[in-house]
Design an enzyme around this catalytic site. Structure first.
Site, PDB file in Angstrom:
ATOM      1  N   LYS A   1      -4.306   1.576  -5.952  1.00 53.39           N
ATOM      2  CA  LYS A   1      -3.936   0.349  -6.660  1.00 53.39           C
ATOM      3  C   LYS A   1      -4.875  -0.811  -6.356  1.00 53.39           C
ATOM      4  O   LYS A   1      -5.035  -1.711  -7.189  1.00 53.39           O
ATOM      5  CB  LYS A   1      -2.502  -0.055  -6.324  1.00 53.39           C
ATOM      6  CG  LYS A   1      -1.481   1.048  -6.484  1.00 53.39           C
ATOM      7  CD  LYS A   1      -1.504   1.706  -7.850  1.00 53.39           C
ATOM      8  CE  LYS A   1      -0.463   2.819  -7.932  1.00 53.39           C
ATOM      9  NZ  LYS A   1      -0.523   3.556  -9.205  1.00 53.39           N
TER      10      LYS A   1
ATOM     11  N   TYR B   1      10.536  12.962 -10.403  1.00 51.88           N
ATOM     12  CA  TYR B   1       9.638  12.056  -9.685  1.00 51.88           C
ATOM     13  C   TYR B   1      10.216  11.777  -8.302  1.00 51.88           C
ATOM     14  O   TYR B   1      11.406  11.478  -8.144  1.00 51.88           O
ATOM     15  CB  TYR B   1       9.490  10.740 -10.452  1.00 51.88           C
ATOM     16  CG  TYR B   1       8.723   9.678  -9.698  1.00 51.88           C
ATOM     17  CD1 TYR B   1       7.340   9.610  -9.779  1.00 51.88           C
ATOM     18  CD2 TYR B   1       9.380   8.759  -8.891  1.00 51.88           C
ATOM     19  CE1 TYR B   1       6.627   8.655  -9.073  1.00 51.88           C
ATOM     20  CE2 TYR B   1       8.683   7.798  -8.178  1.00 51.88           C
ATOM     21  CZ  TYR B   1       7.304   7.745  -8.273  1.00 51.88           C
ATOM     22  OH  TYR B   1       6.612   6.803  -7.571  1.00 51.88           O
TER      23      TYR B   1
ATOM     24  N   TYR C   1       2.723  12.002  -4.772  1.00 49.72           N
ATOM     25  CA  TYR C   1       1.560  12.101  -5.646  1.00 49.72           C
ATOM     26  C   TYR C   1       0.555  13.171  -5.187  1.00 49.72           C
ATOM     27  O   TYR C   1       0.365  14.184  -5.853  1.00 49.72           O
ATOM     28  CB  TYR C   1       0.842  10.737  -5.731  1.00 49.72           C
ATOM     29  CG  TYR C   1       1.625   9.672  -6.445  1.00 49.72           C
ATOM     30  CD1 TYR C   1       1.437   9.421  -7.799  1.00 49.72           C
ATOM     31  CD2 TYR C   1       2.562   8.899  -5.762  1.00 49.72           C
ATOM     32  CE1 TYR C   1       2.152   8.442  -8.464  1.00 49.72           C
ATOM     33  CE2 TYR C   1       3.286   7.923  -6.417  1.00 49.72           C
ATOM     34  CZ  TYR C   1       3.085   7.696  -7.764  1.00 49.72           C
ATOM     35  OH  TYR C   1       3.801   6.725  -8.415  1.00 49.72           O
TER      36      TYR C   1
END
Length: 385
Positions: free
Chosen positions: A64, A314, A340
């Site tokens: 990010k 998720y 992830y």
């Protein structure tokens, strides 16, 4: 061949606020894993990882920060001056921690909205109380962020007037009435108009590192495996490599086989076609910002996503992904995250083991796994031994 790239002026002059180390995040070979998966090396495959978790001096370095480098100038130029960064994510969101760290860097406040019903991590947790207070939640609070845990009703109320950037207008209005000047950063920073540019720059960075690594075979990474969550990391990489390859074609006078970006969706919530359309949109937006023709230079043929490794929900650590996480730690001494990167590596391992890396038998294949960080979330997954 020199890989010095002359970037388009349009790309060079995009405002950027440095949040990363001055040197590129390292790429190193996964030699033990390569040998374990292919002991005789008859397939001539070499595996590598780019350590985006070593990219920044700020807390919990990860993907990010690259996106936020291009968003910060917009924050700093806003009038009246911004006082509070506002963002959202799932309970164990990596993105929200990195926004909180950037707020500290800029001397601003941070408000983090964590959806308790986003994904299935909380529902599947063996210790739900710990899940709500440890891992990334703990780090965000340590950074001084105001953390609000929201149930489904809270989310519906605050985002009832969402726009194309999912702005929670009701909440933003409430903050303004309290005297704050808030700036909204969408989940994953993807829906922001500049969301994909950071990973277009990363693609250029990778191309520069290829020459230093003296890769066998094509001298480049034939495959790049990366997580596909909100989608702009994948889209930015696609756009960046298209820019690199356009320059290489002009320099060499011929077209080489393109690098193939393989995005691994980490949630089965949406159909694959939805993710593909979204990634294409992000890639085209980034392409237009860095000097490419967004429609002609980037097409759906450039988007390759594989959702076989998304798991049940998720944030839920399934058995196969947990095994991959353990294998990476015990072969390479590298720690992944449960949401992830463990799913991405599981995908790359599958491709190697099942012969899905398309290649001429005589051609060496180089595959790169992009480690986007997120290890702080491990503390919340109490069932990981």
């Amino acid at each position: 061949m020199s890989r010095t790239l002359h970037l388009p002026e349009q790309f060079i002059h995009l405002p950027r606020y440095p949040l990363l180390y001055p040197n590129p995040s390292p790429i190193h070979p996964l030699q033990t894993l390569t040998t374990q998966l292919n002991p005789s090396n008859t397939s001539k495959i070499s595996l590598y990882t780019k350590r985006e978790d070593h990219s920044s001096p700020l807390a919990c370095a990860g993907n990010k920060y690259r996106k936020l480098e291009y968003i910060v100038p917009d924050i700093l130029s806003s009038k009246p001056p911004i006082t509070t960064l506002v963002t959202e994510g799932a309970v164990q969101s990596n993105h929200t921690v990195q926004v909180a760290a950037v707020a500290r860097k800029l001397g601003l406040k941070a408000l983090v909205l964590l959806g308790k019903n986003t994904g299935g991590g909380l529902a599947a947790a063996s210790d739900q109380e710990a899940f709500l207070r440890t891992g990334n939640v703990q780090v965000a609070k340590l950074l001084g962020a105001h953390v609000r845990l929201l149930d489904a009703a809270d989310v519906a109320r605050l985002t009832a007037k969402s726009d194309e950037y999912d702005t929670p207008h009701i909440l933003m209005d409430e903050l303004r009435k309290e005297g704050s000047v808030p700036y909204w950063i969408p989940s994953g920073a993807s829906l922001h108009p500049l969301g994909g540019v950071g990973y277009a720059r990363c693609a250029v960075e990778i191309s520069m590192q290829e020459e230093e690594l003296q890769l066998p075979g094509s001298g480049r990474f034939d495959y790049v495996f990366v997580a596909c969550g909100s989608g702009s990391t994948v889209g930015g990489l696609i756009a960046g490599f298209k820019l690199v390859e356009k320059f290489e074609k002009a320099q060499q006078g011929c077209e080489m086989r393109p690098r193939q970006v393989i995005g691994i969706p980490i949630s089965p919530t949406k159909p694959l076609e939805w993710h593909q359309t979204r990634v294409l949109d992000f890639a085209r937006k980034a392409a237009g910002l860095i000097g490419l023709d967004s429609t002609r230079d980037v097409t759906m043929d450039d988007v390759r996503l594989d959702d076989r490794f998304a798991g049940s929900r998720y944030g839920v650590l399934d058995t196969e992904t947990k095994q991959t996480l353990e294998m990476m730690a015990r072969t390479e001494g590298v720690v992944l995250d449960p949401v992830y990167t463990a799913k991405v590596l599981r995908g790359m391992v599958h491709y190697v083991q099942h012969g899905e890396l398309d290649s001429d038998p005589a051609q060496h294949v180089n595959a790169l796994f992009i480690h986007t960080g997120g290890q702080a979330a491990l503390a919340a997954y109490a069932d990981i031994d």
